[in-house]
Write an enzyme that holds these catalytic residues in place. Structure first.
Site, short mmCIF file in Angstrom:
data_model
loop_
_atom_site.label_atom_id
_atom_site.label_comp_id
_atom_site.label_asym_id
_atom_site.label_seq_id
_atom_site.Cartn_x
_atom_site.Cartn_y
_atom_site.Cartn_z
CE LYS A 94 33.80 -28.90 47.13
NZ LYS A 94 33.93 -30.35 47.24
CE1 TYR A 131 30.26 -29.52 37.96
CE2 TYR A 131 31.85 -31.30 37.85
CZ TYR A 131 30.95 -30.54 38.57
OH TYR A 131 30.74 -30.81 39.91
N PRO A 149 25.31 -24.93 42.92
CG PRO A 149 23.74 -25.84 41.46
CD PRO A 149 24.07 -24.59 42.21
CE1 TYR A 195 33.82 -30.68 41.49
CE2 TYR A 195 34.63 -32.88 41.97
CZ TYR A 195 33.65 -32.05 41.50
OH TYR A 195 32.47 -32.59 41.02
CG HIS A 255 32.26 -40.91 40.45
ND1 HIS A 255 32.03 -41.09 39.12
CD2 HIS A 255 31.08 -41.12 41.08
CE1 HIS A 255 30.75 -41.41 38.94
NE2 HIS A 255 30.16 -41.44 40.12
#
Ligand code: PHB
Length: 364
Positions: free
Chosen positions: A267, A171, A263, A355, A43
């Site tokens: 990480k 998300y 979550p 991220y 991704h």
């Protein structure tokens, strides 16, 4: 290696599944990537959607030059067991009543029960990789450590289904609560819903789950979600936790034994891998170069990366969830923070960098 559960139990649990570039690199460098490179899905970044709008793609590959891989922790666990068997490493499962002793000496002792025998293992070092509920952290006297904790007032209800996942990790911030779309393979989807802490799985038959999930995504994405019977369903509470330092004498903590992240941000597994990377490098320096320098700075070095991920997971949790008692004002403030993210390239680059996870520090 001492493991409390059986291999079958370890391999039956559905755990994390998004690997940072650093984690992928560590697995490759250690000859553990053959299956991951075959079966994992790369991704370039992740999407965030809110308030029924089309949202934003955080292009980590474009902004930071790093990618991700969706590949389940359970598969990594299988690969690790296979590698341990190939090099004939001793892996004891079903180990009970583990206690640690003499940690400040050059010969720490690990006592445990295995197949009815009481065994005492004389060690040079002990790596405490036994998770949040393990015994390692509690072997450090309370006076020699400090804990930082934040519990969130909700959990995630997750399901796994043999259906085609959405293309991206997505998300969603919604007044009904947070939702997340992820994957474990080309025909294995993983979805989550924010739920109250006292949620009972029996109250969530598949039909209710899919309807609620679709209600939290914009209509075009909701229409793309392929539903089907769930093959796993579980609820997990969300917590941030750090115990400092990560070393006590000859005991070195790694992973959830020392720190837990919610979550949001994916990480937890990646931090466990980075701790172990730093620890393995430090032990190599000890045995090959007779140097304790890296062992002596293990805790500080690991904690810098840990806190960076603890912070981004906390930030994303606060930004994307609906908190009990929050008002329409709070919801709007979150939505306009997301609008700002959408309008600002520097903000996107900053989020992409965090991220993606910090790069490893050099040994010097
Ligand atoms: C998952 O695939 O399980 C997952 C993905 C992204 C997250 C958390 C979990 O932030």
């Amino acid at each position: 290696m001492l493991e409390k559960h059986s291999r079958a139990h370890v391999l039956s649990r559905i755990r994390a599944g998004v690997l940072e570039q650093t984690t992928v690199d560590v697995l490759r460098a250690n000859g553990l990537s053959e299956r991951m490179d075959r079966e994992g899905q790369p991704h370039d970044g992740m999407r965030v959607v809110w308030a029924g709008r089309d949202g934003i793609f955080i292009d980590v590959a474009k902004h930071v030059g790093k990618r991700f891989m969706t590949y389940g922790q359970t598969c990594i666990q299988e690969d690790l067991f296979a590698a341990a068997d190939r090099r004939q490493a001793l892996v004891l499962t079903g180990v009970e009543r583990v206690t640690l002793d003499q940690l400040l000496s050059d010969c720490p002792l690990v006592r445990f029960r295995h197949n009815g025998d009481e065994i005492v293992l004389a060690c040079e070092f002990v790596a405490g990789c036994d998770g949040f509920h393990g015994v390692s952290r509690s072997a450090i006297p309370v006076s020699a450590r400090r804990e930082f904790t934040k519990d969130y007032p909700f959990g995630w209800l997750g399901i796994l289904a043999r259906t085609r996942p959405l293309t991206d990790i997505i998300y969603a911030n919604h007044p009904r609560g947070f939702a997340l779309a992820s994957a474990r393979g080309p025909n294995l989807s993983r979805y989550y819903l924010q739920v109250p802490l006292d949620t009972k799985i029996d109250d969530w038959p598949d039909g209710r789950f899919w309807a609620e999930l679709k209600a939290r995504y914009p209509a075009d994405l909701a229409n793309e979600i392929v539903t089907g019977p769930s093959i796993e369903k579980s609820v997990a509470p969300l917590r941030s936790f750090v115990s400092e330092p990560m070393r006590y004498g000859r005991l070195f903590l790694a992973g959830d034994a020392a720190h837990v992240v919610p979550p949001t941000g994916a990480k937890g597994l990646n931090l466990a891998v980075s701790d172990v990377f730093y620890l393995a490098r430090a032990l190599r320096a000890f045995y090959c170069d007779n140097s304790t320098t890296l062992l002596d700075c293990y805790s500080e070095m690991a904690l810098r990366r840990v806190w960076s991920s603890v912070r981004i997971s906390w930030y994303l949790t606060m930004l994307l969830h609906r908190f009990p008692g929050s008002s329409d004002f709070d919801q709007r403030a979150q939505e306009y923070e997301l609008e700002y993210l959408k309008s600002s390239k520097p903000a996107q680059v900053a989020l992409a960098e965090q991220y993606a996870g910090l790069p490893f520090e050099g040994p010097n």
